[in-house]
Design an enzyme around this catalytic site. Structure first.
Site, PDB file in Angstrom:
ATOM      1  N   ARG A 193       0.842  -1.196   0.000  1.00 53.89           N
ATOM      2  CA  ARG A 193       0.000   0.000   0.000  1.00 53.89           C
ATOM      3  C   ARG A 193       0.887   1.260   0.000  1.00 53.89           C
ATOM      4  NH1 ARG A 193      -5.881   0.508  -0.195  1.00 53.89           N
ATOM      5  NH2 ARG A 193      -6.139   2.701   0.297  1.00 53.89           N
ATOM      6  N   ILE A 222      -8.428   5.445   0.293  1.00 51.99           N
ATOM      7  CA  ILE A 222      -7.877   6.318   1.333  1.00 51.99           C
ATOM      8  C   ILE A 222      -6.410   6.552   0.978  1.00 51.99           C
ATOM      9  CG2 ILE A 222      -7.421   6.535   3.813  1.00 51.99           C
ATOM     10  CD1 ILE A 222     -10.397   6.279   3.125  1.00 51.99           C
ATOM     11  N   ASN A 277     -12.119  16.864  -0.627  1.00 46.00           N
ATOM     12  CA  ASN A 277     -12.906  15.653  -0.889  1.00 46.00           C
ATOM     13  C   ASN A 277     -14.386  15.986  -0.805  1.00 46.00           C
ATOM     14  OD1 ASN A 277     -13.363  12.763  -1.185  1.00 46.00           O
ATOM     15  ND2 ASN A 277     -13.976  12.775   0.968  1.00 46.00           N
ATOM     16  N   THR A 278     -15.188  15.233  -1.554  1.00 48.77           N
ATOM     17  CA  THR A 278     -16.627  15.380  -1.397  1.00 48.77           C
ATOM     18  C   THR A 278     -17.203  14.064  -0.902  1.00 48.77           C
ATOM     19  OG1 THR A 278     -18.705  15.858  -2.485  1.00 48.77           O
ATOM     20  CG2 THR A 278     -16.950  15.032  -3.902  1.00 48.77           C
ATOM     21  N   HIS A 279     -18.059  14.157   0.110  1.00 43.42           N
ATOM     22  CA  HIS A 279     -18.613  12.959   0.754  1.00 43.42           C
ATOM     23  C   HIS A 279     -20.137  13.051   0.766  1.00 43.42           C
ATOM     24  CE1 HIS A 279     -18.847   9.558   3.439  1.00 43.42           C
ATOM     25  NE2 HIS A 279     -19.711  10.247   4.170  1.00 43.42           N
ATOM     26  N   ASP A 309      -7.630  14.923   5.788  1.00 43.07           N
ATOM     27  CA  ASP A 309      -6.507  14.721   6.708  1.00 43.07           C
ATOM     28  C   ASP A 309      -6.230  13.219   6.795  1.00 43.07           C
ATOM     29  OD1 ASP A 309      -8.432  13.653   8.345  1.00 43.07           O
ATOM     30  OD2 ASP A 309      -8.346  15.242   9.865  1.00 43.07           O
ATOM     31  N   ALA A 310      -5.491  12.793   7.810  1.00 46.63           N
ATOM     32  CA  ALA A 310      -5.071  11.384   7.848  1.00 46.63           C
ATOM     33  C   ALA A 310      -6.211  10.423   8.194  1.00 46.63           C
ATOM     34  CB  ALA A 310      -3.917  11.221   8.829  1.00 46.63           C
ATOM     35  N   GLY A 311      -7.337  10.935   8.681  1.00 51.03           N
ATOM     36  CA  GLY A 311      -8.446  10.049   9.054  1.00 51.03           C
ATOM     37  C   GLY A 311      -9.380   9.768   7.872  1.00 51.03           C
ATOM     38  N   ASP A 325     -12.617  10.659   6.284  1.00 50.56           N
ATOM     39  CA  ASP A 325     -13.671  11.686   6.238  1.00 50.56           C
ATOM     40  C   ASP A 325     -13.710  12.534   7.508  1.00 50.56           C
ATOM     41  OD1 ASP A 325     -14.438  10.726   3.705  1.00 50.56           O
ATOM     42  OD2 ASP A 325     -15.729   9.217   4.584  1.00 50.56           O
TER      43      ASP A 325
HETATM   44  C1  GRF Z   1     -20.242  11.068  -5.005  1.00 50.28           C
HETATM   45  O1  GRF Z   1     -21.505  11.037  -4.385  1.00 50.28           O
HETATM   46  C2  GRF Z   1     -19.130  11.051  -3.990  1.00 50.28           C
HETATM   47  O2  GRF Z   1     -19.391  11.804  -2.863  1.00 50.28           O
HETATM   48  C3  GRF Z   1     -19.114   9.579  -3.655  1.00 50.28           C
HETATM   49  O3  GRF Z   1     -19.223   8.954  -4.903  1.00 50.28           O
HETATM   50  C4  GRF Z   1     -19.968   9.782  -5.771  1.00 50.28           C
HETATM   51  C5  GRF Z   1     -19.135  10.016  -7.005  1.00 50.28           C
HETATM   52  O4  GRF Z   1     -19.914  10.345  -8.086  1.00 50.28           O
HETATM   53  N1  GRF Z   1     -17.977   9.225  -2.880  1.00 50.28           N
HETATM   54  P1  GRF Z   1     -19.276  10.706  -9.496  1.00 50.28           P
HETATM   55  O5  GRF Z   1     -18.240   9.632  -9.841  1.00 50.28           O
HETATM   56  O6  GRF Z   1     -18.665  12.077  -9.404  1.00 50.28           O
HETATM   57  O7  GRF Z   1     -20.430  10.667 -10.451  1.00 50.28           O
END
Ligand code: GRF
Length: 207
Positions: A72, A99, A114-116, A148-150, A152
């Site tokens: 890894r 990760i 990042n987007t969650h 960060d390191a965690g 989300d």
């Molecule tokens: C998003 O909802 C993101 O937050 C999640 O996976 C989805 C990705 O969608 N982790 P896309 O590949 O941008 O269509």
């Protein structure tokens, strides 16, 4: 004003990547007006729509599958080097389902967005949408945050709220979250790039 160089990391359909590309294209001032341009797209797997979108837009791509490296740590080093080759100002993890490790974080902490698909700190991890549904939450949404390191756990930049409907299944709910998520990500990345930002502890201020 300098145009920020973005490297976007994807693992799947890449609709968030597409939203960024479209917003930069649609800006009357182009990348200069938006404040950023996508200089490369990286993935942890081949054959995904996210890479096709990049290729169609003429953007260089790189692929680092975890399995292609003995450990890894080797993978993390390879991903760091492949990313660094494009000299990014900001890295956008847009549906990147891995990760990143110590080397990547050490080099880019404070510059990885990042987007969650949940309202952190609720429902972190790979199944944020499913977990919110299973919990019986009445609202959920999306969180754009620094990595960060965690898992989300990094400082929150912005959040969007989505109501959970009685008839929702995971796919329907995720689709509604993604509509909000794409707008939020485009807005946040543009503002970070145009205005600059400060991270003090957990508090993010866009200047
Ligand atoms: C998003 O909802 C993101 O937050 C999640 O996976 C989805 C990705 O969608 N982790 P896309 O590949 O941008 O269509």
């Amino acid at each position: 004003m300098a145009v920020s160089r973005l490297v976007v990391l994807v693992s799947g359909s890449g609709t968030n990547l597409q939203a960024l590309l479209d917003a930069i294209d649609a800006d009357p001032g182009g990348p200069e007006g938006f404040g950023a341009r996508v200089v490369a797209v990286g993935a942890d797997r081949d054959g995904i729509a996210g890479l096709e979108r990049a290729e169609k837009a003429g953007i260089p791509t790189f692929v680092c599958p975890v399995k292609a490296y003995p450990t890894r740590e080797d993978w993390d080093r390879a991903l760091t080097e492949a990313t660094a080759a494009h000299e990014p100002d900001l890295i956008v993890s847009a549906g990147f389902m891995k990760i990143v490790g110590k080397e990547f974080i050490g080099r880019y902490e404070g510059r990885i967005v990042n987007t969650h698909p949940a309202l952190l700190p609720a429902f972190p991890g790979a199944h944020g949408v499913r977990d919110a549904l299973a919990y019986g939450a009445k609202v959920t949404g999306c969180t754009v945050h620094f990595v960060d390191a965690g898992v989300d756990t990094g400082p929150v930049i912005a959040q969007g709220v989505v109501e959970i409907r009685d008839e929702d299944d995971e796919a329907a709910l995720h689709e509604r979250i993604k509509e909000v998520e794409r707008r939020l990500l485009v807005d946040v990345v543009g503002r970070l790039a145009r205005h600059g930002y400060r991270i003090e502890g957990r508090k993010v201020t866009i200047q």
